[in-house]
Design a protein around this motif. Sequence first.
Motif, short mmCIF file in Angstrom:
data_model
loop_
_atom_site.label_atom_id
_atom_site.label_comp_id
_atom_site.label_asym_id
_atom_site.label_seq_id
_atom_site.Cartn_x
_atom_site.Cartn_y
_atom_site.Cartn_z
N ALA A 8 20.73 40.95 45.87
CA ALA A 8 21.75 41.66 46.23
C ALA A 8 22.76 42.17 45.25
O ALA A 8 23.18 43.43 45.29
N LEU A 9 22.76 41.63 44.17
CA LEU A 9 23.68 42.17 42.84
C LEU A 9 23.00 43.45 42.46
O LEU A 9 23.92 44.31 41.58
N LYS A 10 21.71 43.61 42.26
CA LYS A 10 21.00 44.78 41.77
C LYS A 10 21.79 45.94 42.62
O LYS A 10 21.52 47.17 41.87
N LEU A 11 22.38 45.94 43.84
CA LEU A 11 22.59 46.76 44.61
C LEU A 11 24.16 47.12 44.05
O LEU A 11 24.66 48.36 44.83
N ALA A 12 24.87 46.54 43.43
CA ALA A 12 26.23 46.78 43.04
C ALA A 12 26.29 48.13 42.39
O ALA A 12 25.81 48.15 41.28
N LYS A 13 27.39 48.85 42.91
CA LYS A 13 27.63 50.27 41.85
C LYS A 13 29.22 49.91 41.40
O LYS A 13 30.06 50.51 41.86
N ALA A 14 28.93 49.34 40.22
CA ALA A 14 30.26 48.58 39.79
C ALA A 14 29.86 48.44 38.23
O ALA A 14 28.99 48.44 37.73
N ASP A 15 31.10 48.52 37.37
CA ASP A 15 31.00 48.27 36.16
C ASP A 15 30.38 46.68 35.74
O ASP A 15 29.83 46.25 34.90
N TYR A 16 31.06 45.89 36.86
CA TYR A 16 30.49 44.61 36.73
C TYR A 16 30.66 44.01 38.26
O TYR A 16 31.62 44.37 38.82
N VAL A 49 32.38 37.89 46.92
CA VAL A 49 31.81 38.91 45.88
C VAL A 49 33.20 39.48 45.33
O VAL A 49 34.27 40.01 45.91
N ARG A 50 33.13 39.45 44.07
CA ARG A 50 34.27 40.39 43.21
C ARG A 50 33.33 41.59 42.37
O ARG A 50 32.50 41.24 41.82
N ALA A 51 34.06 42.79 42.52
CA ALA A 51 33.68 43.94 41.90
C ALA A 51 34.44 44.71 40.76
O ALA A 51 35.60 44.53 41.37
N LEU A 52 34.25 45.11 39.63
CA LEU A 52 35.21 45.56 38.79
C LEU A 52 34.54 47.14 38.56
O LEU A 52 33.40 47.44 38.22
N VAL A 53 35.54 48.22 38.94
CA VAL A 53 35.20 49.63 38.87
C VAL A 53 36.43 49.98 38.00
O VAL A 53 37.51 50.06 38.61
N ASN A 54 36.20 50.68 36.98
CA ASN A 54 37.33 51.57 36.07
C ASN A 54 38.74 50.56 36.22
O ASN A 54 39.58 51.18 36.43
N GLY A 55 38.52 49.34 35.85
CA GLY A 55 39.62 48.39 35.74
C GLY A 55 40.33 47.87 36.98
O GLY A 55 41.26 47.19 37.02
N GLY A 56 39.68 48.21 38.16
CA GLY A 56 40.29 47.64 39.38
C GLY A 56 39.24 46.93 40.30
O GLY A 56 37.99 47.01 40.04
N ASN A 63 31.20 34.21 55.28
CA ASN A 63 30.73 32.73 55.63
C ASN A 63 29.26 33.06 55.96
O ASN A 63 28.42 31.80 56.29
N ASP A 64 28.66 34.40 56.22
CA ASP A 64 27.52 34.61 56.64
C ASP A 64 26.69 35.13 55.45
O ASP A 64 26.62 36.69 55.27
N ILE A 65 25.92 34.34 54.60
CA ILE A 65 25.33 35.08 53.35
C ILE A 65 24.30 36.00 53.78
O ILE A 65 23.68 36.76 52.83
N GLU A 66 23.81 36.13 54.63
CA GLU A 66 22.64 37.13 55.19
C GLU A 66 23.06 38.36 54.96
O GLU A 66 22.18 39.41 54.88
N HIS A 67 24.45 38.65 55.00
CA HIS A 67 25.04 40.07 54.91
C HIS A 67 25.53 40.32 53.69
O HIS A 67 26.41 41.04 53.48
N LEU A 68 25.13 39.44 52.60
CA LEU A 68 25.51 39.63 51.32
C LEU A 68 25.30 41.13 50.87
O LEU A 68 26.40 41.48 50.13
N PRO A 69 24.43 41.75 50.96
CA PRO A 69 24.35 43.32 50.33
C PRO A 69 25.42 44.24 50.83
O PRO A 69 26.07 45.05 50.25
N LYS A 70 25.67 43.94 52.33
CA LYS A 70 26.86 44.58 52.92
C LYS A 70 28.18 44.12 52.15
O LYS A 70 29.06 45.18 51.85
N TYR A 71 28.50 43.13 51.82
CA TYR A 71 29.79 42.67 51.24
C TYR A 71 29.89 42.95 49.98
O TYR A 71 31.04 43.24 49.29
N ILE A 72 28.88 42.98 49.05
CA ILE A 72 28.71 43.71 48.01
C ILE A 72 29.30 45.11 47.83
O ILE A 72 30.02 45.64 47.36
N GLU A 73 28.66 45.86 48.79
CA GLU A 73 28.97 47.11 49.00
C GLU A 73 30.64 47.30 49.40
O GLU A 73 31.18 48.13 48.66
N MET A 74 31.23 46.77 50.06
CA MET A 74 32.46 46.65 50.45
C MET A 74 33.41 46.32 49.18
O MET A 74 34.28 46.98 49.08
#
Length: 453
Positions: A8-16, A49-56, A63-74
Motif C-alpha cells: 500500500a505504501l508504494k502508492l504514496a505520492k509524497a516525500d515520505y 497514515v501520516r504523509a509529508l509533502v513539501n513540509g506539510g 479502523n478498517d485496514i482493507e481500505h488502506l490504499p484509500k487512506y494513504i491517498e487521503m
Amino acid sequence: MEKMIKNALKLAKADYAEVRVHEGVSTGVTYVGKELEGIGEKSSFGGCVRALVNGGWGFVAFNDIEHLPKYIEMACEQAKFVGKNKSQLSPIPILNDHTKTTVVNDPAEISLKEKQSLCDKYNTIILSSKQIQTSNVRYLDSRGTVFFSNTEGSFIAQETIFCGISLLAMARDGMNVQQAYHSVGDLRGYNNVLNMEQECEKVAKRAVDQLSAKPVNGGKYTVIIDPKLCGVFVHEAFGHLSEADFVYENAQLREIMVLGKRFGSDALSIVDDGTLVGEAGYNKYDSEGTPTQKTYLIKNGILTNRLHSRETAAKMNEKPTGNARAISYGNEPIVRMTNTFMEPRNDTFEKMLSEVDDGIYAIGALGGQTNMEMFTFSAEEAYMIRNGQLKEKVRDVVLTGNVFETLMNIDAIGNDLEIYGGMGGCGKGGQSPLRVSDGGPHVRIRNVVIGGR
C-alpha cells in the motif's frame, strides 16, 4: 500484515509516508468506596497514515485496514494542501525488527475474577480505618502490538505488556479532608501488583495522619525532596522544556535553552533514557521507527541535548533521539519523554538532613502545574527539619519557583536513585496518559519558596 502495508505504501505520492497499526486488549477493575465501579475487558484495533509533502503533514486514522490504499491517498492529498516548504526529516536506519515482551507473570494468564478479588482485598484494607471516608482502587493491564512501516523500507513490530494499580485513601475530620496515594505500573508483569497489603495500610495511615498535621508557615526554606518528588520536578519543570517541538516554536525559550549553557553545579546530570527495559517509558523504537537511546539533557551542570523527533532534529540541525511518541493510532507522534531522571551522586540522606538547621522534608507529589520556567508543586506529605532532625508533620506544602534558579540552588544530590512508573502517565497536546517513568535520588535545595499561612 507486513506485505499488505508495504504494498500500500508504494502508492504514496509524497516525500515520505508511514503507517502505524495498533492491536491490543486491556483489562480494568475500579473500586470507588465500597462499590465496584467498573470491571471488564476490551479489545481495540486501528491504524493511521501520516504523509509529508513539501513540509506539510497529512494524517488519517482508520479502523478498517482493507481500505488502506484509500487512506494513504487521503493523507497525501491533505499534505499537498498545507505543504509550502521543503520537507525536512533527519535520516535514521532502515530497520526490520519484531520485538516480543516476556514477563515472569503474564497478566493475560490471570483470570478477571482473580484480579477483581485482589482489588477488593486492597480496597477493604484501606476502608478498614474508621477515619477513611472513601477510597479508590484502580487496576489496569494491557497487551498490544504496534506495526510500523514507512516508504524508506522499514517494518517494525513492537509488543508491549503493561500492568499497574493505584491506591487512594481519603480521610475526613469535619471540613478537614486529606488524601494519600500510591501507584505502580510498568512493563514487568503481574507480580508488580502483588503483595501490596502493607502499602494499602500505609496509604490509609498517611491520609489519617495528615488530618492532625498543622499547615506549614510560608516562607523560604532549605528543602530536601524525596526521589518521587525529584522525579516529578525533573519531568514537569525541566523535561517538558527540553522537548524540541516546544523549544523550536518558542523564541523566548530558544534564548534560554542554549546548548552549552550552565544550568547547575558539576554534580547535576539529568537524563532521558528510553532503553530501560521494564520501566513504564521503555520502547525499543519510538512511533517514527527511530531507535530510543540514553540522552543527557544536562551533563555535569551543562545543557547538552534536547529531545527530538526526526523533523525537529532536521530543523534544528541536531540528531534524532527517539522521542517521537503517539499515545494511540488516533494521534500523530509528538516529542515526548520516556524515562526521565536525575542521576545520583554520593551524598546520603542522613548527611543531607544533619546539615539542615531549619528546613522541610517534602515527600511525594499530589499535583502541580508549570508555566514556561515557573512551577508549582504540592507535596503529598512533609516534615519540618530542626537541628538536623525530622520533627513535626506539616501539610499544605506547596513548592513554587523558577526551574533554572532552583537547579542552580541544588547543593546536595543523594546516592539513592529510584525510578517510578505508575498509572498516571504524562499529558501533552491532548494526548494523555502516556506511559512514562521519572525519578531521582534525595536532593537538597536552598531558598525554596513554600506557600502556606
